[in-house]
Scaffold this active site. Structure first.
Site, short mmCIF file in Angstrom:
data_model
loop_
_atom_site.label_atom_id
_atom_site.label_comp_id
_atom_site.label_asym_id
_atom_site.label_seq_id
_atom_site.Cartn_x
_atom_site.Cartn_y
_atom_site.Cartn_z
N GLU A 1 29.76 55.61 124.20
CA GLU A 1 30.52 56.20 125.29
C GLU A 1 31.05 57.54 124.81
O GLU A 1 31.41 57.68 123.64
CB GLU A 1 31.71 55.31 125.71
CG GLU A 1 31.32 54.13 126.56
CD GLU A 1 30.72 52.99 125.76
OE1 GLU A 1 29.88 52.27 126.32
OE2 GLU A 1 31.07 52.83 124.58
N TYR B 1 24.40 64.48 121.53
CA TYR B 1 23.73 63.21 121.83
C TYR B 1 22.45 63.43 122.63
O TYR B 1 21.43 62.81 122.34
CB TYR B 1 24.68 62.27 122.57
CG TYR B 1 25.95 61.96 121.80
CD1 TYR B 1 25.95 61.82 120.41
CD2 TYR B 1 27.16 61.81 122.44
CE1 TYR B 1 27.10 61.54 119.71
CE2 TYR B 1 28.33 61.53 121.75
CZ TYR B 1 28.29 61.40 120.38
OH TYR B 1 29.43 61.13 119.69
N ASN C 1 33.97 65.96 126.95
CA ASN C 1 33.53 66.32 125.60
C ASN C 1 32.11 66.87 125.64
O ASN C 1 31.14 66.20 125.25
CB ASN C 1 33.64 65.12 124.66
CG ASN C 1 33.49 65.51 123.21
OD1 ASN C 1 32.99 66.57 122.88
ND2 ASN C 1 33.90 64.61 122.34
N ALA D 1 33.66 61.36 114.18
CA ALA D 1 34.67 62.43 114.11
C ALA D 1 34.40 63.29 112.89
O ALA D 1 33.98 62.81 111.84
CB ALA D 1 36.08 61.85 114.05
#
Length: 152
Positions: free
Chosen positions: A106, A118, A111, A73
């Protein structure tokens, strides 16, 4: 952008990390749980520091040669400036140093910014976890094999 330093999370960071967690996730970890991670022998917990303040964090659990990214985050006013990427890259390097060869995570199907990050780092979607999140949203399960490659 001010210089961003990646450091190991310490108890002094917990308050700011908890605030970022509350603002970023529908269900946040407690301060106590975050503090436990700082002392865990099977966790890698990093913070991104900008002007001495926590701009983002990452929690990873690992065992043997596998790791699971639990939380990533970035503080809302620090997003879209490469801090999440910097945290991920540093984590990958540190995990490689520990002999980790496979990293899993995950990510919410909604998102798209995280999925883009990623994939840019070499993660591949390997499955879908139906109704994985508390709101019933699905998650993509993603994997990065790092024994044969370094992060991009």
């Amino acid at each position: 952008m001010a210089d961003v330093e990646i450091a190991v999370m310490t108890p002094t960071h917990i308050g700011e990390v908890h605030d970022i967690s509350l603002a970023s996730f529908p269900v946040s970890w407690s301060r106590e749980d975050l503090l436990k991670e700082v002392y865990s022998d099977n966790s890698l917990n990093l913070v991104a520091l900008e002007d001495g303040k926590v701009a983002g964090y990452i929690n990873i659990w690992y065992v043997y040669d596998e790791a699971d990214v639990i939380n990533v985050a970035v503080r809302e006013d620090s997003r879209k400036r490469g801090i999440g990427r910097k945290l991920m890259l540093e984590a990958i390097v540190r995990l490689m140093d520990k002999g980790i060869t496979d990293i899993y995570l995950e990510v919410r199907v909604s998102n798209l910014p995280a999925q883009s990050l990623y994939r840019a780092l070499g993660f591949n979607a390997i499955g879908v976890r139906r109704k994985y999140y508390s709101n019933g949203e699905d998650a993509y399960n993603m994997h990065l094999e790092i024994k044969a490659q370094k992060p991009r």
